[in-house]
Structure formats: structure tokens, C-alpha cells
Enzyme design. Sequence first.
Site, PDB file in Angstrom:
ATOM      1  N   THR A  59       3.281 -49.017 -80.123  1.00  0.00           N
ATOM      2  CA  THR A  59       3.040 -50.208 -81.150  1.00  0.00           C
ATOM      3  C   THR A  59       2.078 -49.369 -82.263  1.00  0.00           C
ATOM      4  O   THR A  59       2.443 -50.001 -83.532  1.00  0.00           O
ATOM      5  CB  THR A  59       2.109 -51.314 -80.504  1.00  0.00           C
ATOM      6  N   CYS A  60       1.374 -48.566 -81.988  1.00  0.00           N
ATOM      7  CA  CYS A  60       0.405 -48.060 -83.079  1.00  0.00           C
ATOM      8  C   CYS A  60       1.376 -47.161 -84.102  1.00  0.00           C
ATOM      9  O   CYS A  60       1.247 -47.335 -85.191  1.00  0.00           O
ATOM     10  CB  CYS A  60      -0.534 -47.117 -82.630  1.00  0.00           C
ATOM     11  N   THR A  61       2.338 -46.449 -83.551  1.00  0.00           N
ATOM     12  CA  THR A  61       3.271 -45.724 -84.429  1.00  0.00           C
ATOM     13  C   THR A  61       4.273 -46.555 -85.026  1.00  0.00           C
ATOM     14  O   THR A  61       4.489 -46.346 -86.209  1.00  0.00           O
ATOM     15  CB  THR A  61       3.613 -44.662 -83.674  1.00  0.00           C
TER      16      THR A  61
END
Length: 170
Positions: A59-61
Amino acid sequence: MTLKAGDKFPEGVKFLYIAYTPEVANIKACGIPIPLDFDKEFHDKTVVIVSIPGAFTPTCTANHIPPFVEQFEILKSKGVDAVIVLSANDPFVQSAFGKVNGVTDESFIFATDPAAEFSKSVGLSVDLPAAFGTRTARYAIIVSKGVVKYIEKDASGVAGSGVDAVLAAL
């Protein structure tokens, strides 16, 4: 302590980061971690802190950080002096995450919250399975001249901590 909008941002907050310079632009180049003294650097500025549980995670990337990078100029046009991407990862991982995201602006900082100490102190940490331990939760904070103007923690997704929510709150 649970931090909320209208609160004074805690004093004495220090993160670690590796400043971007052309000499350490290559993903294989390592800089030296230095302290980021929030009081000293940002006491009279507007800063967005966007926290992630881990660099290079799905999700962060894919969903969380790239929109901040893409809309950085819009954030600046709305008065944001700096964006700090915060994680409990070490400063070398955070530096590499910034490089992979193509960030070369010194006011877009990939910093570490060592052992999630700051995040724990303001009620914004998350305990993950033993392999990961305590991490920074997914959240966004807008601090303007030492006062929290916006704060949102996401249990899942990026609705409250994503760039659209931050832009709407500016």
C-alpha cells in the site's frame, strides 16, 4: 497522550534522516544519518507528516506515497514548506525509498521514527506480528507554526492520510 487537531505539536521531537545530495543520488550510495530536529527546523513553517508502517510495502509503495510525490508542487502552492515521510524503518531504507520514488527536493524528507517512539508517544503506533514489531501507523498530520491543524490515522487504506485528504485540509 493522544494528539489531536488544535494541540501544540510536542516539543523535542527528533527524527533521523539522510539528506538528499547529488553525491548520494544513486540507490547504492549511502549517506550518513543525521538528526532532524522538528522544533529547530519547522517551528514557524507548515509541514505535512505522512506516516507509513513500512517502506516498500504494497500500500505504501503503490497507493500512499507516490501521489504525495506527484502532487508535491500543489502542496507547496498551498503553503506546505516540507513533507516528511515517516516510518520506523532505518534511515538507510527510508533514503532508498525516497530515491526509488524519484525525490530530489530537500524539502521532501524521508525520515525514520526510531523504534516508533514518537508515534507511540502520541497514540499513533501499531503493533504488527513479531517479524515486524511495533511500527508507525498509517497517518497524516499537518503542523502549522507548531500547532496540529489536521491529524488522521487510517486503520486500512489511505482515505484519511492520503494526499487528497491532506490537500482538502489545507
